[in-house]
Write a protein that holds these residues in place. Structure first.
Motif, mmCIF file in Angstrom:
data_model
loop_
_atom_site.group_PDB
_atom_site.id
_atom_site.type_symbol
_atom_site.label_atom_id
_atom_site.label_comp_id
_atom_site.label_asym_id
_atom_site.label_seq_id
_atom_site.Cartn_x
_atom_site.Cartn_y
_atom_site.Cartn_z
ATOM 1 N N PRO A 218 -32.990 -118.693 -72.727
ATOM 2 C CA PRO A 218 -33.589 -117.454 -72.208
ATOM 3 C C PRO A 218 -33.060 -117.132 -70.822
ATOM 4 O O PRO A 218 -32.856 -118.020 -69.993
ATOM 5 C CB PRO A 218 -35.090 -117.780 -72.165
ATOM 6 C CG PRO A 218 -35.278 -118.873 -73.158
ATOM 7 C CD PRO A 218 -34.014 -119.691 -73.093
ATOM 8 N N ASP A 222 -34.925 -111.902 -70.806
ATOM 9 C CA ASP A 222 -35.901 -112.328 -71.814
ATOM 10 C C ASP A 222 -37.268 -112.565 -71.181
ATOM 11 O O ASP A 222 -38.310 -112.217 -71.761
ATOM 12 C CB ASP A 222 -35.426 -113.618 -72.491
ATOM 13 C CG ASP A 222 -34.091 -113.464 -73.191
ATOM 14 O OD1 ASP A 222 -34.016 -112.661 -74.127
ATOM 15 O OD2 ASP A 222 -33.124 -114.133 -72.782
ATOM 16 N N SER A 244 -30.257 -109.224 -76.030
ATOM 17 C CA SER A 244 -31.400 -110.119 -75.842
ATOM 18 C C SER A 244 -32.205 -109.747 -74.603
ATOM 19 O O SER A 244 -31.678 -109.685 -73.490
ATOM 20 C CB SER A 244 -30.906 -111.562 -75.728
ATOM 21 O OG SER A 244 -31.984 -112.458 -75.603
ATOM 22 N N GLY A 245 -33.479 -109.487 -74.800
ATOM 23 C CA GLY A 245 -34.392 -109.208 -73.693
ATOM 24 C C GLY A 245 -34.385 -107.778 -73.206
ATOM 25 O O GLY A 245 -35.123 -107.450 -72.270
#
Length: 397
Positions: A218, A222, A244-245
């Motif tokens: 992460p 994230d 991602s995120g």
């Protein structure tokens, strides 16, 4: 009250060689110094915030005082590429460099790519993106084979004429390559490079698209979105983090549009971060050894900086930084292993603070989480206490 951070990466805006630059073939590199010698170079607004007070950022002139907070950041990761730099900014240290292929890609990899796309392969060696379409474009048009090439960075690039391979089809071929390129073949990015034109007059289009590895852990993004806050991405940020995120994103055609889209996000009520990449410094000028072009791009950004500063709300923080260097004056056309600048502004920050040299781009991500009051386990050390104005301090004149 909502808090907003605007993090702008001037792609490749390094400010001087790191101690291990020679290990990367980059001894003597200093992107800012090189660009400052270009025709018309002028950055009075960044200078007023303190850019030229940073160690190594020495073209000057400096003002006796400055209104921002500044630092020089060293990279902890083993690399000098876009993905590694951005991931480290977001709190992810890459202990091992992503694989590069200076002799071209293995036959087994290319055989799989050819079998799954149904097309032949041309080139397969490090190449300039403009030269490769000049040298292989006509054969590509005649045979339909894909132009596959790399650079000193951890990338596999696929170039194709839009009349031969429609752009969406090229993107699908890149997704196939992304699935193949894992493990020891796990390059940081697969890059689609569509072009148009006729032999001798080929030009790349703005419909480039990057397909990055998924971050293995992460990142700041994230953690921020996981806390229910907003993560807005401008330019190729979405691709660098494989989405991602990220809660909202917009692609851009270059620096001007990147600034425009950032300004539009500044008019939006949100709680979190707007993360912008301005790619032209690297793509159009650093890699093409265009000193005057790099100087003009920096001058243009500096000229628009007052628009950004004018839209900052009382609790907003603006952070301007980079992800690596790409000195346009050296024989190399590749990225360079350099320190990066960090220039910050906002009514909630102190004035005239120089944090010196800090170890790790990840201090940026940790400080952002600290400011947004979000706990999170990422690399880095927050410097928020050193730059944040206390409630007792008077506002700036």
């Amino acid at each position: 009250m909502s808090k907003r951070v605007f993090l702008i990466v001037l792609d490749s805006f390094g400010i001087g060689e790191m101690p291990d630059a020679a290990d990367f073939g980059d001894a003597g590199s200093n992107t800012l110094r090189a660009a400052s010698k270009g025709t018309g170079f002028s950055m009075p607004n960044m200078g007023g915030l303190g850019l030229f007070h940073i160690v190594g950022a020495d073209p000057g002139p400096t003002r006796a005082d400055f209104t921002g907070c500044v630092a020089r950041l060293a990279e902890r990761s083993r690399g000098k590429d876009t993905t590694t730099g951005h991931w480290e900014i977001a709190g992810l240290i890459s202990e091992q460099a992503m694989p590069t292929f200076p002799e071209g890609f293995p036959k087994e990899l290319l055989d799989r790519l050819s079998a799954e796309t149904g097309r032949g392969i041309l080139c397969n060696r490090p190449y300039s993106g403009t030269d490769v379409i000049r040298d292989f474009g006509e054969e590509h048009e005649r045979t339909g084979a894909l132009i596959v090439y790399t650079s000193a960075d951890s990338v596999l690039q696929i170039a194709a004429h839009e009349d031969i391979v429609p752009v969406e089809q090229l993107y699908e071929y890149c997704r196939i390559a992304r699935k193949i390129c894992q493990g020891p073949w796990g390059v940081g990015r697969i890059i689609a490079r569509p072009f148009i034109g006729t032999p001798g007059n080929y030009t790349r289009t703005t419909r480039r698209h990057d397909f990055s590895l998924n971050p293995p852990k992460p990142t700041m993004l994230d953690i921020i979105s996981g806390a229910g806050k907003d993560v807005l991405a401008v330019g190729k940020i979405y691709d660098i983090f494989a989405g991602s995120g990220i809660t909202d994103h917009v692609y851009t055609s270059g620096n001007a549009e990147g600034i425009d889209r950032t300004l539009e996000y500044m008019d939006r009520d949100f709680d979190g971060i707007c993360f912008t990449n301005l790619v032209d410094f690297d793509m159009l000028y650093g890699h093409r050894n265009d000193v005057d072009g790099y100087a003009a791009a920096l001058t243009y950004f500096d000229g628009r900086l007052p628009e950004i500063l004018a839209k900052l709300r009382p609790d907003d923080i603006l952070m301007i930084t980079a992800d690596h260097g790409c000195d346009p004056s050296t024989p190399s056309t590749d990225h360079s292993r350099e320190y990066i600048p960090l220039v910050m502004a906002g009514a909630c920050l102190k004035q005239g603070i120089n944090l010196g040299t800090r170890i790790g781009f990840s201090d940026i991500g940790k400080t952002i989480l600290d400011y947004l009051d979000i706990p999170g386990s990422i690399a880095g050390e927050s410097f928020l206490k050193d730059i944040r104005r206390s409630g007792e301090e008077p506002d700036a004149e």
